[in-house]
Write an enzyme that holds these catalytic residues in place. Structure first.
Site, mmCIF file in Angstrom:
data_model
loop_
_atom_site.group_PDB
_atom_site.id
_atom_site.type_symbol
_atom_site.label_atom_id
_atom_site.label_comp_id
_atom_site.label_asym_id
_atom_site.label_seq_id
_atom_site.Cartn_x
_atom_site.Cartn_y
_atom_site.Cartn_z
ATOM 1 N N ASP A 1 0.813 -1.240 -0.132
ATOM 2 C CA ASP A 1 -0.143 0.100 -0.066
ATOM 3 C C ASP A 1 0.893 1.106 0.242
ATOM 4 O O ASP A 1 0.531 2.234 -0.719
ATOM 5 C CB ASP A 1 -1.069 0.074 1.295
ATOM 6 N N ARG B 1 -7.262 6.198 -1.222
ATOM 7 C CA ARG B 1 -5.707 6.923 -0.914
ATOM 8 C C ARG B 1 -4.515 6.567 -1.455
ATOM 9 O O ARG B 1 -3.412 7.113 -1.488
ATOM 10 C CB ARG B 1 -5.806 7.502 0.773
ATOM 11 N N HIS B 2 -4.247 5.172 -1.443
ATOM 12 C CA HIS B 2 -3.042 4.296 -1.696
ATOM 13 C C HIS B 2 -3.223 3.824 -3.023
ATOM 14 O O HIS B 2 -3.144 4.108 -4.025
ATOM 15 C CB HIS B 2 -2.224 4.169 -0.672
ATOM 16 N N GLU C 1 -7.756 -13.228 10.738
ATOM 17 C CA GLU C 1 -6.154 -12.543 10.671
ATOM 18 C C GLU C 1 -6.282 -11.837 11.992
ATOM 19 O O GLU C 1 -7.302 -10.977 12.375
ATOM 20 C CB GLU C 1 -6.031 -11.592 9.786
ATOM 21 N N HIS D 1 -0.457 -6.333 11.388
ATOM 22 C CA HIS D 1 -0.534 -5.014 11.730
ATOM 23 C C HIS D 1 0.572 -4.532 12.670
ATOM 24 O O HIS D 1 0.722 -5.094 14.036
ATOM 25 C CB HIS D 1 -1.898 -4.578 12.430
ATOM 26 N N GLY D 2 1.329 -3.797 12.325
ATOM 27 C CA GLY D 2 2.363 -2.944 13.229
ATOM 28 C C GLY D 2 3.556 -3.821 13.185
ATOM 29 O O GLY D 2 4.549 -3.457 14.258
HETATM 30 N N1 PXP Z 1 -3.319 -7.018 7.888
HETATM 31 C C1 PXP Z 1 -4.343 -6.116 7.577
HETATM 32 C C2 PXP Z 1 -5.538 -6.857 7.497
HETATM 33 C C3 PXP Z 1 -4.129 -4.738 7.684
HETATM 34 O O1 PXP Z 1 -5.278 -3.977 7.432
HETATM 35 C C4 PXP Z 1 -2.967 -4.283 7.633
HETATM 36 C C5 PXP Z 1 -2.821 -2.642 7.325
HETATM 37 O O2 PXP Z 1 -3.199 -2.343 6.048
HETATM 38 C C6 PXP Z 1 -1.581 -4.988 7.789
HETATM 39 C C7 PXP Z 1 -2.064 -6.305 8.033
HETATM 40 C C8 PXP Z 1 -0.241 -4.432 7.753
HETATM 41 O O3 PXP Z 1 -0.120 -3.611 8.883
HETATM 42 P P1 PXP Z 1 1.133 -2.811 8.792
HETATM 43 O O4 PXP Z 1 1.158 -2.146 7.509
HETATM 44 O O5 PXP Z 1 1.223 -2.012 9.978
HETATM 45 O O6 PXP Z 1 2.077 -3.884 8.683
#
Ligand code: PXP
Length: 249
Positions: free
Chosen positions: A14, A54-55, A156, A199-200
């Site tokens: 993204d 946006r991306h 997830e 995420h993160g």
């Molecule tokens: N998994 C999901 C479902 C997400 O929405 C995101 C963020 O777009 C990610 C993983 C990846 O998160 P990050 O960009 O913080 O690594």
């Protein structure tokens, strides 16, 4: 002793599009980034088509689907527009995420329990088009039970709260969050769901999550694209690949 199930790495591209869109035009191209990530050890590519584009934009998704030799995971809201796009394009997988227009990133997981009807209809339509569907949820028993009721085959687990607690040095909160993730992964796997997480995550946190044998896929974006600025995308993906493989073994 049986050997551990390998862990898949999905690279989210993204924010390559975020940089491109800052100027307009075609550079840097998320499809080129996806190809580099795959060559460096990614098992698949993830991209989030947001309502406000946006991306990632529609043309990115179409080109990713057309050019990639590895699975494409489309992150999307459970809206009629997105379900229509997914059913037409037929990515390998779709991950349903919550989406509010004003948020900077996907904050918190879906309220699967509170949105059962909408989500069940979306999951059924996507699965009917041959797409593997996952729900992005917090590490909570009620959300996992809802995912089962909605008939998703994959969840997830949102790792953001754990990563935030670590980043702010709140060791007690981080330990509690990790325990929630561990329990949720075990509960979901026992119920027959495939378990992913994301995420993160960075090199350290991804390795730690990879130690949980129930989790078979990690989706990672922001940190890798950030590291790519310093080290290059190929090196960042290779380092992540090695970190999660070490965690798994
Ligand atoms: N998994 C999901 C479902 C997400 O929405 C995101 C963020 O777009 C990610 C993983 C990846 O998160 P990050 O960009 O913080 O690594």
């Amino acid at each position: 002793m049986s050997s551990p199930v390998p862990i898949r790495l999905g690279v989210n591209v993204d924010h390559v599009a975020t940089v491109r869109n800052a100027r307009g035009g075609r550079h840097p191209d998320p499809v080129k980034a996806a190809e580099i990530a795959i060559a460096a050890g990614a098992d698949g590519i993830t991209a989030h088509l947001r309502e406000d584009r946006r991306h990632i934009v529609d043309d990115d998704i179409a080109r990713l689907k057309a050019h990639l030799k590895k699975p494409l995971n489309l992150e999307m809201a459970a809206t009629a527009e997105m379900v229509g796009i997914a059913c037409k394009l037929r990515p390998h997988a779709a991950c349903i995420v919550p989406e509010r227009r004003e948020e900077r990133t996907t904050e918190g997981g879906l309220d699967a329990a509170g949105q059962c009807e909408v989500l069940r209809a979306a999951v059924s339509e996507l699965a009917g088009a041959g797409i593997r569907v996952s729900l992005f949820i917090a590490a909570e028993a009620a959300q996992i039970e809802a995912a089962i009721a909605i008939r998703a085959s994959v969840i997830e687990i949102h790792t953001g709260a754990w990563c935030d607690a670590l980043a702010t040095g709140n060791a007690a909160a981080a330990a509690a969050e990790f325990e929630r993730i561990r329990r949720a992964a075990a509960q979901a796997k026992n119920a027959g769901l495939e378990v992913h997480a994301g995420h993160g995550l960075d090199y350290v946190t991804a390795k730690r999550i990879a130690e949980l044998g129930e989790i078979v896929e990690l989706n990672i974006g922001h940190f890798l694209i950030g590291e790519a600025i310093f080290d290059g995308l190929e090196a960042a993906v290779r380092t992540m690949r090695a970190a999660i493989d070490r965690g798994r073994t």
